[in-house]
Design a protein around this motif. Structure first.
Motif, PDB file in Angstrom:
ATOM      1  N   LEU A   1      -5.132  50.588   8.226  1.00  0.00           N
ATOM      2  CA  LEU A   1      -4.297  50.116   7.121  1.00  0.00           C
ATOM      3  C   LEU A   1      -3.601  48.841   7.572  1.00  0.00           C
ATOM      4  CD1 LEU A   1      -2.555  53.419   5.927  1.00  0.00           C
ATOM      5  CD2 LEU A   1      -4.434  52.220   4.792  1.00  0.00           C
TER       6      LEU A   1
ATOM      7  N   GLU B   1       0.814  45.163   5.396  1.00  0.00           N
ATOM      8  CA  GLU B   1       1.247  45.060   4.000  1.00  0.00           C
ATOM      9  C   GLU B   1       1.118  46.399   3.297  1.00  0.00           C
ATOM     10  OE1 GLU B   1       0.233  42.456  -0.058  1.00  0.00           O
ATOM     11  OE2 GLU B   1      -0.792  42.028   1.831  1.00  0.00           O
ATOM     12  N   GLN B   2       0.009  47.097   3.529  1.00  0.00           N
ATOM     13  CA  GLN B   2      -0.194  48.409   2.906  1.00  0.00           C
ATOM     14  C   GLN B   2       0.830  49.422   3.405  1.00  0.00           C
ATOM     15  OE1 GLN B   2      -4.374  48.665   4.104  1.00  0.00           O
ATOM     16  NE2 GLN B   2      -4.979  48.792   1.954  1.00  0.00           N
TER      17      GLN B   2
END
Length: 246
Positions: free
Chosen positions: A179, A182-183
């Motif tokens: 991931l 940002e996620q």
């Protein structure tokens, strides 16, 4: 400045062996490294169903204490649960915490899990559950399947006990692999237990390293470089510099 010792804790189904490549690179570079096999993850453990999360926490704390000075604590995947709890128990002995495709967990990863143990799922099941296999070769997968040990059920369903707010001051890096940073930042407000600590910690930095969920195998040199830089900039001061991408 003498680099801080590094303690490496693997995630589900894995023993200390999972960190071998990273640990060898770090030791060659002059770092003191300890890799941990959590209770119940020994191949010959007689009763995984009796293993508790508290035993996992105590094993991490024991490795931290054995170093004799504040450490860089790097935890992978599901080890984010006992790892964060260990920073709660001995915050003064964790100079920097690193969560490798993981997070500082504030709750159980699966409170509804009832089995005595959790065997390694199929590759398809792992990917369906969000565990990217990107970067792993057939040899990696064969070794993983051959050496994997069922995860004790207790640590899967039990929640960590967090009582010491000094843990909130432990400098923290999240190594984002499957991931992006940002996620993960976007998910903090969703209340996921596995990253719950990111909403409360005071000093969190993020580093993106695009690969799968097991970067210690797919990109060991990059993982070792990050940990070595943090340990070198930390020493006994708790100052980690600016090695992390915001």
């Amino acid at each position: 400045m003498t680099p801080a010792p590094i303690v490496l804790v693997p995630g589900f189904w894995l023993g200390a062996w999972a960190w071998d490549e990273v640990a060898d690179l770090l030791r060659t570079a002059g770092h003191a490294v300890t890799a941990v096999t959590l209770p119940g993850l020994e191949p010959d453990h007689p009763d995984r169903g009796s293993v508790t999360l508290d035993e996992h926490v105590r094993a991490v704390v024991a490795a931290i204490e054995a170093a004799g000075e504040p450490v860089v604590l790097a935890v992978h995947s599901g080890a984010g649960v006992p790892g964060y709890a260990a920073t709660d128990r001995r915050p003064e002995l964790v100079a920097h915490a690193v969560y490798v495709d993981s997070g500082p967990a504030t709750g159980a990863l699966n409170p509804d899990f009832t089995a005595a143990e959790m065997p390694l799922p199929s590759w398809a099941e792992l990917e369906e559950d969000g565990n990217s296999l990107e970067g792993l070769t057939p040899e990696h997968l064969a070794r993983f399947r051959d050496r994997a040990v069922p995860e004790p059920g207790g640590p899967v369903r039990q929640a960590p006990e967090l009582t010491d707010d000094r843990r909130l001051n432990v400098p923290t890096t999240v190594l984002c692999t499957s991931l992006t940073s940002e996620q993960i930042r976007a998910a903090i407000s969703e209340g996921w237990a596995w990253i719950g600590g990111l909403a409360e910690l005071h000093d969190v930095r993020y580093e993106d390293l695009p690969t799968g969920h097991w970067p210690m195998w797919s990109r060991p040199a990059d993982v070792a470089d990050l940990l070595g830089r943090i340990a070198g900039n930390t020493g006994n001061t708790g100052n980690t510099g600016n090695a992390v991408t915001q």
